[in-house]
Design an enzyme around this catalytic site. Structure first.
Site, short mmCIF file in Angstrom:
data_model
loop_
_atom_site.label_atom_id
_atom_site.label_comp_id
_atom_site.label_asym_id
_atom_site.label_seq_id
_atom_site.Cartn_x
_atom_site.Cartn_y
_atom_site.Cartn_z
N HIS A 1 0.95 -1.14 0.26
CA HIS A 1 -0.19 -0.01 -0.08
C HIS A 1 0.99 1.20 -0.02
CE1 HIS A 1 -2.39 -3.22 2.67
NE2 HIS A 1 -3.65 -2.24 1.87
N ASP B 1 2.48 1.85 3.84
CA ASP B 1 3.52 0.85 4.41
C ASP B 1 4.24 1.28 3.78
OD1 ASP B 1 0.81 -0.72 4.23
OD2 ASP B 1 1.67 -1.96 2.28
#
Ligand SMILES: [Co+2]
Ligand SMILES: [Co+2]
Ligand SMILES: [Co+2]
Ligand SMILES: [Co+2]
Ligand SMILES: [Co+2]
Ligand SMILES: [Co+2]
Ligand SMILES: [Co+2]
Ligand SMILES: [Co+2]
Lengths: 436, 436, 436, 436
Positions: free
Chosen positions: A102, A105
């Site tokens: 993501h 992340d």
């Protein structure tokens, strides 16, 4: 730093079935040929950035347990770079062909959207550089549009069009980065695309918003020349009480309704399947039957718990049926097996992270080998073909082709007294046990 | 006989909220005007032949408890006629506007299909005669294609085309009878249209068979001039491990896929909703959102049990939300509230059967009245309209209408910092409690 | 600060059933006499410090939404004092008779156990001072021995005796503070007293540890003269896969086994009941039947979700049955109705916190009033007494008293043909609906 | 007749792992020595009369599918004799060491209790004669006190003492027959010992009745010199909404409460375990931890279904953990592995019945062999012993022995800062996969 985190740990190698080394592969032998491809080309494992490098070990009743070095500092971008080093070291140790992430992340949220995008791009630069020499490729990228409080009532499905707008800005940047890093797919998981209570929700409006959002993303993908499919990941609930992308069948209907079938496929997760009341095999079969199969989040839930435990997939028999289905359809195209799996929060040693991946990669390899053998021997396919053989007559085909009316067929019924035939379930369960 | 069964019981009348008579209505006052219609015209109750007159009180671990007189004889047709007498007597006692049946509820299976059809038609003659003077009308008819062993592996989805053929014969006869008795709908519940194990199942083949079957039935309906819709009743599982008509969203996708949306709508049951992991309100909302709402099986499941208990609906708050949804869309068209509900097998007295209906009819009437008031006062609709008000700007409308590209909207995002607004769930729950 | 947080909000008053003010009581009229006690003395509401003042609005997929002022600073003790001010302001606004807390809710973890205890005591000093003038009293205190990573594998049930030891230190301090503040009970909820996997667990050892821990706490309680009971709060799972205090029946057996029945009773929560597969009413009845009823965590779970949502209890009918049971046994002794309930993370406005409590307090008051009426009229108790009346004969009593052997009774059986009698479930459901 | 039913089928023999014959054993090699006993003496399989010979293939939505010859006649006792012939032929074909039955499985209900008992004794005479030459022995007998309508509201827990009395008559006869046939255990499964709704139920009264009933049975067992234990089989629900014998922990508490621990142990079923929210392994471990382990009903439920499917146990890994637990405690004493498992109602061929047993017996044999190896190599036990090693110090032992007060231990806590250690779950899951 990254070397220190996995200090003293050697790259994991194939050691054969008799090995008892938890950091050696017993079945995953990447160059072994299976059904015409190298094992690595079948299994297409991806390491998930979030669970492996971003999750601190919290749960709703407890705080951080893992104490990762790259989560202890104050300089968020420095931490993100340290995290990237550890991640790529782990890809190397596991010889992983893919990873997935993501946006949030890999890089921290900034003070505003522009800064967040800048952060993302800065880390993407690092990735790009590392990927020049590393083997690992990007299976897919995605945008986290569920964590920040602005998304608490949805991203695309938010009652506030400003949030929808913001989500467009974020998803565009995530798609751009995925494209730049040659991602093979782009994934949408709608963590907040659902509702907490119907009392405050306009379901139809929200579905229309979601359809519009996806359509805009599809158009954009074509415009920039992104070749891979967009993948929706069904999940029935959690974090919201009800998610619109409930399961494969629901998403199929949604894609039909908003005319997205051509460009959007599915990323199917075992834990989400069982939370929706389906077996993993069911979801995969249905996706193939409806031509929307894309990729897999390989993990497992706990059959007795009602939340997404995202445990590492270790159930060889279940994985065998999964691989049987995938092999039967010629193997993955752009998809792969993404480890959307997290170690238990008690597994606090660095090697636990590696051991978990190794054990699950081995379980997948065993499943692949068993599936190959079952297909070769038509162990399951043979009996199924026999069972439906009656539909091969020209009359039966004509019925199925729509060439007979109800009255015509009803007329033929009057002289029939069809006799049931055994479903042979226990026989087939015994057959499956022979292969696993 | 029929008089004897309900010996000494008077027709149930409206007695007002203070009545403590379990055989008097406290809220169901059929001529009371609600939102522009008589209460009876809103609630459109139907008595279900199967649970009320055909089920002997068995469960998987125990035998007959109810010992109905019309189940104790050897002459199946004589028993069927006795049953019809009792049924019509009960319709009269409850002043029920509708009833509903499966072919095999009303007449026994014969030695072959022709005889089964003859039996059905013979009872239909009796119904027709009785309906000339009785008030009761037929809400819908349907065919039981799950009870007999020939259907153990499915009717339309059977691996054996002979069974498919037989099912065509049976469904045609049931449709003919429903048409003859002026049924307002025709229902399909696919009790065995699913699988017990994927190990012996070709999912795609079976879905194609089911699509074909429905298409043939739709064509036939048009041919004979049957005006009402065909209704599919979703259910996720039981008796099979997995039913293809899992829930509203699944059936919607199926209807899209097989081009049946124009002629087929849904019959939604509370117990099936919760077995699928959805609230009743969710299923009804989704059906309206997708323009497939048809009718309701009014009952309730046990939230803690995993099978279809089909209890009488007594939950006023849940029914209020149901009626709120239905009233909001203008009330039923061809549909109604079918009592797909059975008394508990311990409720062995004849009056238990009536008391159960009365109590549930009253619960529905309370729900209707509360819903009317909530709609009048915009108790729930007002806050929802406010919550989505942002989408009324011309720019927001343009986005939703597909007049903006992702890049355009993403550009606008860069200057935004959307602030979340309270979802006010507890406030709305309190509001709902004010009305129930 | 505390005044600012609830700026402009007036104390909540009883306004009568017609009020539409979400910050006015419609049914909770504290001085109204119900079954011989003031309503406030029956309902004994407690505000829970953790959900209302300590939880930031996170969930497993998203961060802080509530942004409470007292969670934004760096000086943990200053924040704790600010929180205490807001809490006592809320107790005042709601006119709450009780509150409840974990040690770590009210004061921050220190650098070591001594400092943690000092922090706790410092806040307890503040509480003590405030309680001199405030109305609110302490329903119970407890120790949070599940949040910190040292407890990740259990507190009393930890494989490491050092953690057990540490837990003893922490629980002693929490008991001391509870005693000092005149807490009416002391609660143990074993958030990590269970296991994540049996593969690494010695169940018998862990149960023995838990038994020992409780026994030590019981001894200590007597020693310091703490009068209230220790209450165990059953929960089947979450955060761990399996908790030893699964449900009422399990805890009963545990208390029997470790000889704790005399001093330990139960604190029963609705959401934990349904997660264990039981109705709230079931758990409460069983606790009374086994003489271990203590107190209630009043909240509700979502019947369709598999985790602990801890929503505010709004279900009047369920609460009616709860209060019916409690009233039937003479009302609470040391226990009360603790709001172990959290607003949804989307309910971000300060008044949401109050509105939720008000709506739930009203639901409880309605339940209490309905229960009183049902008991007065023996609406449920009458039929139950009748149903079991056969056991009042001297012979039946002799059997139950153990004065007959199997042979004696079996002999009497030979001449019997017992006839079943209706369970009248639907009648009773209708009766219940008359009162709610 | 019996020969005809299994016409052409030869006795099943051990054929080795490479066999593909569904009517040959691949792993079950009865004389192979495992952990000091013959495999047959470990596994102690029992064929269940009810599922294999008495169930016609019905489910709640469909009728008979199996059409067993011995269910088609009018002379109930003649049919019972025919059934006995088939049963003993099957015991022989499978070389089964044990069987088990309910009274009503083997002989029909008579016109009154005396005649029912006579019928039972008449068939028992036949069994006795057959058992003189057959190898098969009786694992246990039991009484069906849930099928007949007189038991619809419970047997021992019935509100009507006449039904309790009748149940005493029936259970005495079943115990007498079990004793006569040298049954090694006597089982009680309380199919109706629970409630359908709390609205009509006096829980405490019913529990007291159940305690009394068991006590009378225990006294009688001693009186007639029956040596085996009485076994209670826990089940959480179905057919009733809630059964008093919910799970192992609940029954343990019940046995403590009614002072039955010395004479009553547990018969644990996989499907009942998961319906109660527990793993099979959990229930077995808990039973051993509390010294109430007795015997096993070997079957499996469907993790996604909420009712008792009683499928044949084929899950090798789950069975491995079961056998690991049993072997660890020295193997069965009076208990065994009873096949409380039914073929699917679509498995209508006679050989399906045999194939199902063979496949499951093989799965059990694999589990036993894997368990033996794991125990030999301390694969799981070793890490557990290490994990709890801290409790072996004299101070830790003193704490656990009750020789330390809370204050003493709390004092020691002040200088501690316990560090968590990895739970190594994924490592252990990988180890388990090495053995299965
Ligand atoms: Co996933
Ligand atoms: Co997941
Ligand atoms: Co229905
Ligand atoms: Co139903
Ligand atoms: Co609680
Ligand atoms: Co809770
Ligand atoms: Co069972
Ligand atoms: Co069993």
């Amino acid at each position: 730093m990254s070397k220190e985190f996995f200090a003293g740990i050697e790259p994991v190698r194939y050691e054969g079935p008799d090995s008892t080394n938890p950091l050696g592969f017993r079945f995953y032998d990447k160059d072994r040929m299976v059904a015409g491809r190298r094992m690595e080309d079948h299994l297409r494992f991806a390491i998930a950035y979030w669970h492996s490098f971003t999750w601190p070990g919290t749960d709703p009743f407890g705080g951080e347990t893992l104490l990762r070095p790259w989560m202890q500092g104050d300089d968020a971008m420095a931490m993100a770079r340290q995290k990237a080093d550890v991640a790529f070291r782990m890809f190397e140790l596991l010889d992983a062909p893919f990873f997935a992430f993501h946006d949030r992340d890999v890089a921290p949220e900034g003070r505003n959207l522009s800064e967040s995008i800048d952060n993302l791009n800065a880390i993407a630069d690092i990735f790009e550089a590392k990927m020049e020499t590393a083997k690992v490729r990007l299976l897919w990228g995605t945008a986290n549009m569920f964590g920040h409080r602005r998304f608490m009532s949805g991203a695309a499905t938010n009652p506030d069009p400003e949030v929808f707008t913001y989500a467009c800005g974020q998803v565009k940047a995530a798609m751009d980065v995925t494209h730049r890093l040659n991602g093979q797919n782009y994934v949408c998981w709608g963590g907040r695309e659902g509702y907490e209570t119907l009392l405050n929700t306009n379901v139809k409006q929200e579905l229309d918003q979601l359809g519009r959002f996806l359509s805009m993303l599809v158009d954009y993908k074509h415009k920039i020349g992104f070749k891979g499919p967009i993948l929706i990941e069904p999940k029935p609930k959690e974090p919201t009480k009800h998610q619109y992308d409930f399961d494969v069948a629901t998403v199929y209907g949604f894609l039909e309704r908003y005319d997205l079938l051509k460009d959007v496929k599915l990323n199917i997760e075992q834990n989400h399947a069982i939370l929706a009341g389906h077996s993993f095999d069911h979801e995969v079969r249905l996706a193939y039957a409806m031509s929307v199969f894309g990729s897999i989040d390989i993990n497992r839930g706990d059959d007795l718990l009602g939340w997404d435990t995202d445990q590492f997939g270790m159930n060889v028999q279940e994985i065998t049926l999964l691989m049987h289905e995938i092999l039967k359809h010629g193997g993955f195209e752009t998809g792969g097996l993404n480890f959307d799996a997290k170690i238990r929060r008690q597994s606090i040693d660095p090697q636990d992270l590696l051991i978990a991946h190794v054990a699950s990669m081995d379980a997948c390899a065993r499943g692949l080998l068993a599936a190959e053998k079952m297909l070769d021997e038509k162990a399951l396919e043979g009996p199924i073909v026999d069972r439906y053989a009656g539909w091969n007559t020209s009359e039966a085909k004509a019925i199925l082709a729509g060439e007979r009316s109800l009255e015509q067929v009803a007329g033929a019924a009057l002289s029939l007294d069809p006799q049931p035939r055994s479903g042979r379930q226990e026989y087939l369960e015994g057959v499956l046990n022979r292969y696993t």
